[in-house]
Design an enzyme around this catalytic site. Structure first.
Site, PDB file in Angstrom:
ATOM      1  N   LYS A   1      63.064 -32.550 -27.686  1.00  0.00           N
ATOM      2  CA  LYS A   1      62.108 -31.948 -28.633  1.00  0.00           C
ATOM      3  C   LYS A   1      61.342 -30.779 -28.002  1.00  0.00           C
ATOM      4  O   LYS A   1      61.082 -29.770 -28.660  1.00  0.00           O
ATOM      5  CB  LYS A   1      61.126 -33.011 -29.119  1.00  0.00           C
ATOM      6  CG  LYS A   1      61.778 -34.242 -29.715  1.00  0.00           C
ATOM      7  CD  LYS A   1      62.624 -33.925 -30.908  1.00  0.00           C
ATOM      8  CE  LYS A   1      63.085 -35.198 -31.607  1.00  0.00           C
ATOM      9  NZ  LYS A   1      63.948 -34.917 -32.746  1.00  0.00           N
TER      10      LYS A   1
ATOM     11  N   ARG B   1      56.999 -40.974 -29.089  1.00  0.00           N
ATOM     12  CA  ARG B   1      56.402 -39.661 -28.893  1.00  0.00           C
ATOM     13  C   ARG B   1      54.914 -39.725 -29.225  1.00  0.00           C
ATOM     14  O   ARG B   1      54.506 -40.456 -30.117  1.00  0.00           O
ATOM     15  CB  ARG B   1      57.064 -38.623 -29.804  1.00  0.00           C
ATOM     16  CG  ARG B   1      58.460 -38.238 -29.395  1.00  0.00           C
ATOM     17  CD  ARG B   1      59.013 -37.114 -30.249  1.00  0.00           C
ATOM     18  NE  ARG B   1      59.303 -37.535 -31.600  1.00  0.00           N
ATOM     19  CZ  ARG B   1      58.524 -37.351 -32.643  1.00  0.00           C
ATOM     20  NH1 ARG B   1      57.370 -36.703 -32.503  1.00  0.00           N
ATOM     21  NH2 ARG B   1      58.861 -37.764 -33.826  1.00  0.00           N
TER      22      ARG B   1
ATOM     23  N   SER C   1      62.012 -37.745 -38.913  1.00  0.00           N
ATOM     24  CA  SER C   1      62.453 -38.798 -38.002  1.00  0.00           C
ATOM     25  C   SER C   1      62.782 -40.083 -38.754  1.00  0.00           C
ATOM     26  O   SER C   1      62.070 -40.478 -39.671  1.00  0.00           O
ATOM     27  CB  SER C   1      61.344 -39.098 -36.996  1.00  0.00           C
ATOM     28  OG  SER C   1      61.003 -37.916 -36.342  1.00  0.00           O
TER      29      SER C   1
ATOM     30  N   ASN D   1      60.998 -48.687 -32.466  1.00  0.00           N
ATOM     31  CA  ASN D   1      61.465 -47.381 -31.970  1.00  0.00           C
ATOM     32  C   ASN D   1      62.342 -47.547 -30.714  1.00  0.00           C
ATOM     33  O   ASN D   1      62.461 -46.636 -29.909  1.00  0.00           O
ATOM     34  CB  ASN D   1      60.266 -46.463 -31.672  1.00  0.00           C
ATOM     35  CG  ASN D   1      60.685 -45.013 -31.422  1.00  0.00           C
ATOM     36  OD1 ASN D   1      61.608 -44.505 -32.060  1.00  0.00           O
ATOM     37  ND2 ASN D   1      60.024 -44.347 -30.485  1.00  0.00           N
TER      38      ASN D   1
ATOM     39  N   CYS E   1      65.098 -41.049 -40.908  1.00  0.00           N
ATOM     40  CA  CYS E   1      65.451 -41.018 -42.337  1.00  0.00           C
ATOM     41  C   CYS E   1      66.952 -41.196 -42.500  1.00  0.00           C
ATOM     42  O   CYS E   1      67.529 -40.763 -43.493  1.00  0.00           O
ATOM     43  CB  CYS E   1      65.073 -39.679 -42.962  1.00  0.00           C
ATOM     44  SG  CYS E   1      63.454 -39.652 -43.672  1.00  0.00           S
ATOM     45  N   GLY E   2      67.602 -41.761 -41.490  1.00  0.00           N
ATOM     46  CA  GLY E   2      69.047 -41.962 -41.611  1.00  0.00           C
ATOM     47  C   GLY E   2      69.848 -40.744 -41.192  1.00  0.00           C
ATOM     48  O   GLY E   2      70.987 -40.580 -41.623  1.00  0.00           O
TER      49      GLY E   2
ATOM     50  N   GLU F   1      78.478 -43.965 -49.049  1.00  0.00           N
ATOM     51  CA  GLU F   1      78.525 -43.461 -50.435  1.00  0.00           C
ATOM     52  C   GLU F   1      77.869 -42.081 -50.542  1.00  0.00           C
ATOM     53  O   GLU F   1      78.097 -41.361 -51.511  1.00  0.00           O
ATOM     54  CB  GLU F   1      77.837 -44.440 -51.402  1.00  0.00           C
ATOM     55  CG  GLU F   1      78.380 -45.867 -51.384  1.00  0.00           C
ATOM     56  CD  GLU F   1      79.815 -45.988 -51.890  1.00  0.00           C
ATOM     57  OE1 GLU F   1      80.451 -44.958 -52.164  1.00  0.00           O
ATOM     58  OE2 GLU F   1      80.299 -47.136 -51.979  1.00  0.00           O
ATOM     59  N   ASN F   2      77.071 -41.708 -49.547  1.00  0.00           N
ATOM     60  CA  ASN F   2      76.474 -40.364 -49.582  1.00  0.00           C
ATOM     61  C   ASN F   2      77.555 -39.279 -49.552  1.00  0.00           C
ATOM     62  O   ASN F   2      77.303 -38.126 -49.899  1.00  0.00           O
ATOM     63  CB  ASN F   2      75.494 -40.184 -48.414  1.00  0.00           C
ATOM     64  CG  ASN F   2      74.268 -41.059 -48.592  1.00  0.00           C
ATOM     65  OD1 ASN F   2      73.940 -41.464 -49.719  1.00  0.00           O
ATOM     66  ND2 ASN F   2      73.579 -41.372 -47.508  1.00  0.00           N
TER      67      ASN F   2
ATOM     68  N   ARG G   1      65.573 -47.543 -28.446  1.00  0.00           N
ATOM     69  CA  ARG G   1      66.575 -46.467 -28.470  1.00  0.00           C
ATOM     70  C   ARG G   1      67.806 -46.793 -27.638  1.00  0.00           C
ATOM     71  O   ARG G   1      67.733 -47.537 -26.668  1.00  0.00           O
ATOM     72  CB  ARG G   1      65.950 -45.187 -27.881  1.00  0.00           C
ATOM     73  CG  ARG G   1      64.742 -44.665 -28.647  1.00  0.00           C
ATOM     74  CD  ARG G   1      65.158 -43.930 -29.874  1.00  0.00           C
ATOM     75  NE  ARG G   1      64.028 -43.464 -30.660  1.00  0.00           N
ATOM     76  CZ  ARG G   1      64.044 -42.317 -31.335  1.00  0.00           C
ATOM     77  NH1 ARG G   1      65.095 -41.536 -31.325  1.00  0.00           N
ATOM     78  NH2 ARG G   1      62.997 -41.969 -32.052  1.00  0.00           N
TER      79      ARG G   1
ATOM     80  N   ASP H   1      70.797 -34.485 -34.238  1.00  0.00           N
ATOM     81  CA  ASP H   1      69.347 -34.251 -34.190  1.00  0.00           C
ATOM     82  C   ASP H   1      68.937 -32.785 -34.211  1.00  0.00           C
ATOM     83  O   ASP H   1      67.948 -32.450 -34.841  1.00  0.00           O
ATOM     84  CB  ASP H   1      68.783 -34.926 -32.933  1.00  0.00           C
ATOM     85  CG  ASP H   1      67.276 -35.140 -33.003  1.00  0.00           C
ATOM     86  OD1 ASP H   1      66.768 -35.396 -34.110  1.00  0.00           O
ATOM     87  OD2 ASP H   1      66.603 -35.044 -31.960  1.00  0.00           O
TER      88      ASP H   1
ATOM     89  N   TYR I   1      58.743 -41.974 -21.686  1.00  0.00           N
ATOM     90  CA  TYR I   1      59.557 -42.336 -22.855  1.00  0.00           C
ATOM     91  C   TYR I   1      60.142 -41.137 -23.609  1.00  0.00           C
ATOM     92  O   TYR I   1      59.425 -40.186 -23.925  1.00  0.00           O
ATOM     93  CB  TYR I   1      58.709 -43.153 -23.843  1.00  0.00           C
ATOM     94  CG  TYR I   1      59.579 -44.037 -24.727  1.00  0.00           C
ATOM     95  CD1 TYR I   1      59.985 -45.292 -24.283  1.00  0.00           C
ATOM     96  CD2 TYR I   1      60.029 -43.612 -25.971  1.00  0.00           C
ATOM     97  CE1 TYR I   1      60.798 -46.097 -25.057  1.00  0.00           C
ATOM     98  CE2 TYR I   1      60.853 -44.409 -26.761  1.00  0.00           C
ATOM     99  CZ  TYR I   1      61.235 -45.661 -26.284  1.00  0.00           C
ATOM    100  OH  TYR I   1      62.046 -46.456 -27.065  1.00  0.00           O
ATOM    101  N   GLY I   2      61.402 -41.252 -23.928  1.00  0.00           N
ATOM    102  CA  GLY I   2      62.076 -40.373 -24.891  1.00  0.00           C
ATOM    103  C   GLY I   2      61.650 -38.924 -24.856  1.00  0.00           C
ATOM    104  O   GLY I   2      61.642 -38.273 -23.815  1.00  0.00           O
ATOM    105  N   GLY I   3      61.304 -38.433 -26.038  1.00  0.00           N
ATOM    106  CA  GLY I   3      60.975 -37.018 -26.203  1.00  0.00           C
ATOM    107  C   GLY I   3      59.783 -36.568 -25.378  1.00  0.00           C
ATOM    108  O   GLY I   3      59.586 -35.372 -25.175  1.00  0.00           O
TER     109      GLY I   3
ATOM    110  N   HIS J   1      65.600 -28.873 -36.534  1.00  0.00           N
ATOM    111  CA  HIS J   1      65.696 -30.326 -36.394  1.00  0.00           C
ATOM    112  C   HIS J   1      66.774 -30.819 -37.370  1.00  0.00           C
ATOM    113  O   HIS J   1      66.463 -31.438 -38.376  1.00  0.00           O
ATOM    114  CB  HIS J   1      64.322 -30.926 -36.726  1.00  0.00           C
ATOM    115  CG  HIS J   1      64.185 -32.373 -36.405  1.00  0.00           C
ATOM    116  ND1 HIS J   1      63.228 -33.167 -36.996  1.00  0.00           N
ATOM    117  CD2 HIS J   1      64.856 -33.180 -35.565  1.00  0.00           C
ATOM    118  CE1 HIS J   1      63.321 -34.394 -36.528  1.00  0.00           C
ATOM    119  NE2 HIS J   1      64.290 -34.437 -35.663  1.00  0.00           N
TER     120      HIS J   1
END
Ligand code: OXD
Ligand code: MN
Length: 593
Positions: free
Chosen positions: A216, A67, A258, A374, A260-261, A503-504, A376, A283, A207-209, A236
């Site tokens: 987005k 992006r 973006s 990045n 962050c798992g 484990e989260n 995808r 997302d 590309y993507g977004g 988001h």
């Protein structure tokens, strides 16, 4: 075809401006998708992946990989409505510029008309868009990411409203000119939103977004404006369902910046016996109030556009199973020997020889990445082994908890609960994280990313915070509880303090129990923290000292945050709601007490 005159007129206008050779109305069928994929195999854009039925490998132009936030604009009539976090340009001036660029931009290409629904077709939470694009890559990706085709036109009817999304790769072809595998415009890229008109113009990137405009551009930037005007939330956020061993279930929405798992959490496999997690979306969440006063959420998307590197059977087995077939892989590496794709961390050992995302021969130890960071995958949500049975429910699912969080090696504990909706809004408004490869620019720099919406809020963020506070005052509302989490805490010597991933679920269990009114907590200056015995750590290899650090509030470190939060808040000027200043002052007072 359609009798919607607004749509018919718009397609004619765009065709006159962009001068495509052909116009194709997408019906969304498998046959159409097969034909487009075959076309892209023929012209070198796609390569079939023998190990994954119905899947294709694709490499972008090396300059079109993420992006482009610095080329993204919110063109509201009034500059002040775009606010300090968006690029703005006067709409008429931007339109004149874009008209110049779009003029003849589709010469030698086909204009595809993609009617799409964000959300289950006919859901009262869903909205319709139409994307006009000259990219068959966009069509086949949109077919996975949204619901497209004839049934959307039927739902739209003769008079229905839609978000108009115009996209061109900005690479017209002269007669006889052969195309490149990834057409784009290296010199001019514009991702432009006209919020008052509910329209989007995107030029120069495939590309993507930047190009899949339902994501987005529509579902966050335009939809956030629609949500402000309509009293709902376009966020988001991932959505997951969590079921306890007794079969009781809650739904959780979570906003993280973006990469962050978020996808890992959305599809997590709980490590604690008897608990089940199921995925609604990874997302975006659209949430509207129902008559029972609760916020109900849908995932407006129908697929996952996930970051491939780092995804493995260890980090996210469900994502690995999701992408086993009918998926598109962009900018990963290719393993000719296995007839399969590969990316960093997919397997513990990298193959001996690969074709990299740049199309170069690659071997381990070259110091270069085989896949772009990045890179995808685009994969249908229905293929996820833990997709929630209610993921297509037009009514949405009731949300019990909202999570904010980010990558913070210090200061922020593993989990804490807000004292109120206003306090939770404050927590979201000051949310911060280190940057990653999902956005062009420097990696590893901490930035404030309110509600993880910094690049995605389509209007002044001060007004956006006020909207959140207003939602909290909706008469009769039974609001979700708000929590703040940080899986990324490190020790003074740089070790991860928390194992993360499955484990989260231990943290989610505490959140579940807080929502049920049973979870034990202690009130601190920053909010409610689990008591030492409240977090289920049975069978977990985390030392007591590490756990104590994960659940501690370092008042000195938090006090050091206050000036940074004040500086961040100052950007929003007079539009910063007083309620947030009051929360910041109260936090400071509690920390000093
Ligand atoms: C994404 C992002 O691609 O948030 O989802 O950047
Ligand atoms: Mn995202």
């Amino acid at each position: 075809m359609t009798k919607n005159t607004k749509l018919l007129n718009w397609v004619s206008e765009v065709a006159a401006l962009c001068q495509p050779d052909n116009i194709h109305w997408c019906d969304g069928s498998q046959r159409e998708a097969d034909e487009l994929c075959a076309l892209m195999v023929k012209n070198g854009t796609f390569k079939p992946i023998p190990a994954r039925p119905g899947s294709f490998w694709c490499r972008s132009h090396a300059g079109d990989v993420a992006r482009v936030e610095d080329r993204t604009f919110i063109c509201s009539q009034d500059k002040d409505d775009a606010g300090p976090t968006n690029n703005w340009c006067e709409p008429a001036e931007m339109k004149a510029k874009l008209h110049g660029l779009f003029k003849g931009a589709m010469k030698g290409r086909t204009l595809y008309v993609i009617p799409f629904s964000m959300g289950p077709i006919g859901s009262h939470i869903a909205h319709i868009g139409v994307e006009l694009t000259d990219s068959p890559y966009v069509v086949v990706n949109m077919r996975i990411m949204t619901r497209i085709g004839a049934k959307v036109l039927t739902e739209l009817g003769a008079h229905g409203a839609f978000v108009a999304c115009l996209h061109s790769v900005g690479a017209p072809l002269a007669p006889g000119q052969t195309d490149v595998a990834w057409p784009c415009n290296p010199d001019h890229k514009y991702i432009v939103h006209f919020p008052e008109e509910h329209t989007i113009w995107s030029f120069g990137s495939g590309y993507g977004g930047n190009a899949l405009l339902g994501k987005k551009c529509f579902s966050l930037r335009i939809a956030s404006c629609m949500a402000r005007d309509g009293g709902w939330l376009a966020e988001h956020m991932l959505i997951l369902g969590l079921t306890n061993p007794q079969g009781q279930k809650i739904y959780i929405a979570a906003a993280f910046p973006s990469a962050c798992g978020k996808t890992n959490l959305a599809m997590l496999t709980p490590t604690i016996p008897g608990w089940k997690a199921e995925c609604i979306g990874d997302d975006i969440a659209w949430m509207k109030f129902h008559s029972d006063g609760r916020l109900y959420a849908i995932n407006p998307e129908a697929g996952f556009f996930g970051v491939a590197p780092g995804t493995s059977l260890h980090s996210n087995p469900n994502a690995i199973h999701t992408v086993a077939r009918n998926s598109i892989f962009t900018n990963v590496a290719f393993d000719e020997a296995k007839g399969d794709v590969w990316w960093e961390e997919m397997t513990a050992q990298s193959p001996a020889k690969l074709t990299s995302w740049l199309g170069e021969e690659w071997a381990p130890g070259t110091g270069k990445k085989a896949a772009h960071p990045n890179a995808r995958y685009t994969a249908p949500a229905e293929q996820c082994p833990v997709i929630d049975p209610a993921w297509q429910d037009p009514n949405g699912v009731p949300i019990s908890a909202i999570l904010f969080g980010g990558r913070r090696p210090t200061t922020v504990p593993l989990v804490f609960e807000a004292l109120s909706w206003q306090h939770g809004t404050f927590l979201g408004s000051q949310q911060s994280s280190e940057t990653t490869a999902a956005q062009a620019g420097a990696v590893g720099v901490a930035r404030r990313d309110p509600m993880a919406m910094l690049p995605f809020c389509g209007y002044h963020m001060g007004d956006y915070f006020a909207h959140w506070l207003k939602i909290g005052k909706t008469p009769g509302a039974k609001l979700p509880k708000i929590f703040y989490v940080n899986w990324f805490r490190k020790s003074a010597d740089g070790r991860w303090l928390w194992p993360g991933f499955g484990e989260n679920a231990r943290v989610l269990k505490w959140i579940f129990e807080r929502c049920a009114g049973t979870g034990k907590a202690v009130q601190t200056a920053i909010g409610w923290l689990p008591t030492p015995d409240a977090l289920d750590i049975s069978g977990l290899k985390v030392s007591n000292a590490d756990l104590a650090e994960l659940l501690s509030v370092d008042k000195a470190k938090w006090l050091a945050e206050i000036p940074a939060i004040r500086e961040h808040f100052a950007k929003f000027g007079a539009k910063l709601p007083k309620g947030l200043v009051a929360e910041l002052d109260a936090l400071e007072k509690r920390l000093k007490a």
